[in-house]
Design a protein around this motif. Structure first.
Motif, short mmCIF file in Angstrom:
data_model
loop_
_atom_site.label_atom_id
_atom_site.label_comp_id
_atom_site.label_asym_id
_atom_site.label_seq_id
_atom_site.Cartn_x
_atom_site.Cartn_y
_atom_site.Cartn_z
N GLU A 250 -5.47 -42.51 -10.94
CA GLU A 250 -4.08 -42.87 -11.20
C GLU A 250 -3.13 -42.05 -10.32
O GLU A 250 -2.19 -42.60 -9.72
CB GLU A 250 -3.76 -42.64 -12.67
CG GLU A 250 -2.43 -43.19 -13.12
CD GLU A 250 -2.23 -43.07 -14.62
OE1 GLU A 250 -1.17 -43.47 -15.10
OE2 GLU A 250 -3.14 -42.57 -15.32
N ILE B 133 -13.64 -51.33 -16.01
CA ILE B 133 -12.49 -52.25 -15.99
C ILE B 133 -11.20 -51.48 -15.74
O ILE B 133 -10.37 -51.87 -14.91
CB ILE B 133 -12.40 -53.04 -17.30
CG1 ILE B 133 -13.63 -53.95 -17.48
CG2 ILE B 133 -11.11 -53.87 -17.34
CD1 ILE B 133 -13.80 -54.98 -16.39
N ALA B 134 -11.03 -50.35 -16.46
CA ALA B 134 -9.82 -49.54 -16.29
C ALA B 134 -9.71 -49.03 -14.86
O ALA B 134 -8.62 -49.05 -14.26
CB ALA B 134 -9.83 -48.37 -17.28
N ASN C 88 -8.78 -51.81 -12.43
CA ASN C 88 -7.37 -52.15 -12.62
C ASN C 88 -6.44 -51.10 -12.01
O ASN C 88 -5.31 -51.42 -11.61
CB ASN C 88 -7.05 -52.33 -14.10
CG ASN C 88 -7.59 -53.64 -14.66
OD1 ASN C 88 -7.79 -54.61 -13.91
ND2 ASN C 88 -7.84 -53.68 -15.96
#
Length: 224
Positions: free
Chosen positions: A64, A88-89, A92
């Motif tokens: 992030e 998935i996180a 994304n």
């Protein structure tokens, strides 16, 4: 090509780094999230191998932060088997690929190569600049169809210059790309001058135009 391994399992890191160095990658290591955060803010990497579970933080937070700072480094998540939600996180958040543990080192190398080709060279296995052609899979270079012999460092330097064509790259950036953490220990850039000189000589002797331009006080530019 420069790789950052963010992983706390030291034996796994040792195996990965040893294998990837044999594959001609420059490898740096961060065993904790704090080490990783420092490195990703200071340096650029062609590919980051990111373990999601770290002793002092979550690898997703590192990813992030990487994207928040608009860093374009390729990222392959290293995940525990069955960690579907983390995958998935991570995807994304901008990860380029994932690899569940345990994995085979040749597969890891192939995935790194694929990510770098997508990020740097639009997915191509071969790249060209006028009469120069580079086979990224075979790690070979030819000029006007005739192969030339380059050392590992000369090959890495050529790829770095082509990837940054028409842009000025500093001696510091070249040193970090070719030597990783060891670049901090070098007071002079004599080895850079030597590699530049040898690469220029081999290219021109094979009939290639001299595309490596010295930009005094700044660095070098690879341009026609």
């Amino acid at each position: 090509m420069k790789i950052l391994i963010i992983e706390d399992e030291k034996q796994l890191v040792k195996s990965m780094a040893q294998f990837l160095r044999q594959e001609s990658y420059v490898c740096e290591v961060a065993y904790t999230a704090s080490e990783a955060n420092e490195k990703i803010l200071l340096f650029d990497y062609d590919c980051i191998l990111l373990d999601i579970s770290l002793p002092d933080g979550n690898g997703l937070k590192i990813l992030e932060k990487l994207r928040e700072n608009h860093k374009a480094d390729g990222v392959i998540m290293i995940t525990a088997k069955g960690s579907f939600d983390d995958r998935i996180a991570g995807l994304n958040l901008g990860a380029d690929d994932y690899l569940p543990k345990p994995f085979y080192l040749p597969e890891l190398s192939a995935r790194i190569s694929a990510v770098i080709r997508r990020k740097r060279f639009d997915g191509n296995n071969k790249i060209s600049f006028h009469e120069i052609e580079v086979d990224l899979l075979g790690k070979t270079v030819s000029v006007s169809g005739k192969g030339i012999e380059l050392t590992r460092k000369e090959y890495d330097l050529l790829i770095f210059l082509i990837a940054n064509k028409n842009r000025v790259v500093s001696k510091n950036a070249i040193a970090e790309h070719l030597s990783g953490d060891d670049a901090e220990l070098m007071d002079k850039f004599d080895f850079i001058y030597s590699h530049i000189k040898n690469l220029k000589k081999k290219l021109t002797e094979s009939g290639c135009e001299d595309y490596i331009k010295t930009i005094y006080g700044l660095g070098y530019k690879f341009t026609a």
